[in-house]
Design an enzyme around this catalytic site. Structure first.
Site, mmCIF file in Angstrom:
data_model
loop_
_atom_site.group_PDB
_atom_site.id
_atom_site.type_symbol
_atom_site.label_atom_id
_atom_site.label_comp_id
_atom_site.label_asym_id
_atom_site.label_seq_id
_atom_site.Cartn_x
_atom_site.Cartn_y
_atom_site.Cartn_z
ATOM 1 N N SER A 141 1.271 -1.306 -0.147
ATOM 2 C CA SER A 141 0.077 -0.050 -0.054
ATOM 3 C C SER A 141 0.411 1.115 0.352
ATOM 4 O O SER A 141 2.184 1.168 0.630
ATOM 5 C CB SER A 141 -0.701 0.014 1.508
ATOM 6 O OG SER A 141 -1.389 1.226 1.452
ATOM 7 N N TYR A 154 -1.960 -0.490 9.946
ATOM 8 C CA TYR A 154 -1.863 -1.567 8.646
ATOM 9 C C TYR A 154 -0.858 -0.354 8.115
ATOM 10 O O TYR A 154 -0.411 -1.664 7.386
ATOM 11 C CB TYR A 154 -3.311 -0.986 8.338
ATOM 12 C CG TYR A 154 -3.745 -1.526 7.088
ATOM 13 C CD1 TYR A 154 -3.207 -2.617 6.899
ATOM 14 C CD2 TYR A 154 -3.137 -0.485 6.328
ATOM 15 C CE1 TYR A 154 -3.996 -3.189 5.103
ATOM 16 C CE2 TYR A 154 -3.871 -0.813 4.681
ATOM 17 C CZ TYR A 154 -3.791 -1.910 4.571
ATOM 18 O OH TYR A 154 -3.691 -2.869 2.628
ATOM 19 N N LYS A 158 2.159 -2.401 5.835
ATOM 20 C CA LYS A 158 2.805 -2.410 4.989
ATOM 21 C C LYS A 158 3.649 -2.365 4.364
ATOM 22 O O LYS A 158 4.674 -2.263 3.969
ATOM 23 C CB LYS A 158 1.668 -2.070 4.486
ATOM 24 C CG LYS A 158 0.450 -2.550 4.151
ATOM 25 C CD LYS A 158 -0.056 -3.718 3.461
ATOM 26 C CE LYS A 158 -1.146 -4.308 3.018
ATOM 27 N NZ LYS A 158 -1.421 -5.219 2.538
#
Length: 248
Positions: A141, A154, A158
């Site tokens: 991401s 999160y 990534k």
């Protein structure tokens, strides 16, 4: 130039919807035999019914090594090979400040997003790619390339996935290529909380003035898996409508 994957076998995790489904669909359309995996059998069967090509399904939780092992074994058995692995499965059970996260949700996020990608890659390497070569594509991401916001844990996973991609690219060369795709904000159920309150305002910040859709990601994965990318490894392909380039 038309990119083809004829004669190749691919396994895509988190593939019952969204980006994973778009990647699996694009690879099947390019001629690959595709195994799609996610947690729910009924969702996989529904997804497979909409893909034009040779598709198999296997339900597995990406964060559970024993289920991953069973899925990889089934892929080699049913498709005859495992040339392409797409580590797309990911979770984000926590929305809020990094400092406030509880450890169970922290551990769960890393278990799927980072440890899971490593485990699936290890299994693909040991079962097929070590002897026959192949290609691994990790779906990261743009959050892994910057900081701030309310999905910091999160994003941290990534960022770790990008670093893991580059380590594995060095270790597994020259027979296996390992690359990553880093999408920006894509219109999926997974990302809905980030845009549903004001899609037009979010899109206005981007140079291309629109959010991504899953179908924007599929062709990039096909390219990285194809012979056209035979000299590409350790690369992170950013797909974000020009946001990072534009500096908005």
């Amino acid at each position: 130039m038309e990119l083809r994957l004829d004669g190749k076998s691919a396994l895509v995790t988190g593939a019952s919807k969204g980006i994973g489904l778009a990647i699996a669909t694009a690879m099947a359309e390019a001629g690959a035999r595709v195994m799609i995996s996610s947690r729910k059998q009924d969702a996989l069967e529904k997804a497979a019914a909409g893909i034009d090509g040779e598709v198999e399904v296997f339900a597995a939780n990406a964060g559970e090594p024993d289920q991953a092992e069973a899925c990889v074994a089934a892929t080699v058995e049913r498709l005859g090979a495992l040339d392409i692995l797409v580590n797309n499965a990911g979770i984000n059970p926590y929305f809020g400040r990094v400092i406030d996260i509880d450890l169970p949700r922290y551990d769960k996020t890393f278990r799927v997003n980072v440890r899971g990608a490593l485990v699936w890659t290890q299994l693909a390497w040991r079962s097929w790619m070590n002897e026959h070569g192949g290609c691994v594509i990790n779906v990261s991401s743009t959050g892994g390339l910057r900081y701030g916001g309310m999905i910091g844990i999160y994003d941290t996973t990534k960022a770790a996935l990008i670093h893991l991609t580059r380590h594995l690219a060095v270790e597994l060369a020259p027979t296996v290529r390992v690359n990553a795709i880093a999408p920006g904000l894509v219109k999926t159920d997974f990302a809905k909380a980030l845009y549903e309150s004001g899609e037009e305002a979010v899109a206005a910040m981007m140079p291309l003035k629109r959010l991504g859709v899953p179908q924007d990601i599929g062709p990039a994965a096909v390219y990285l898996a194809s012979d056209a990318a035979s000299w590409v490894t350790g690369h992170v392909m950013v797909l974000d409508g020009g946001l990072l380039v534009g500096g908005s």
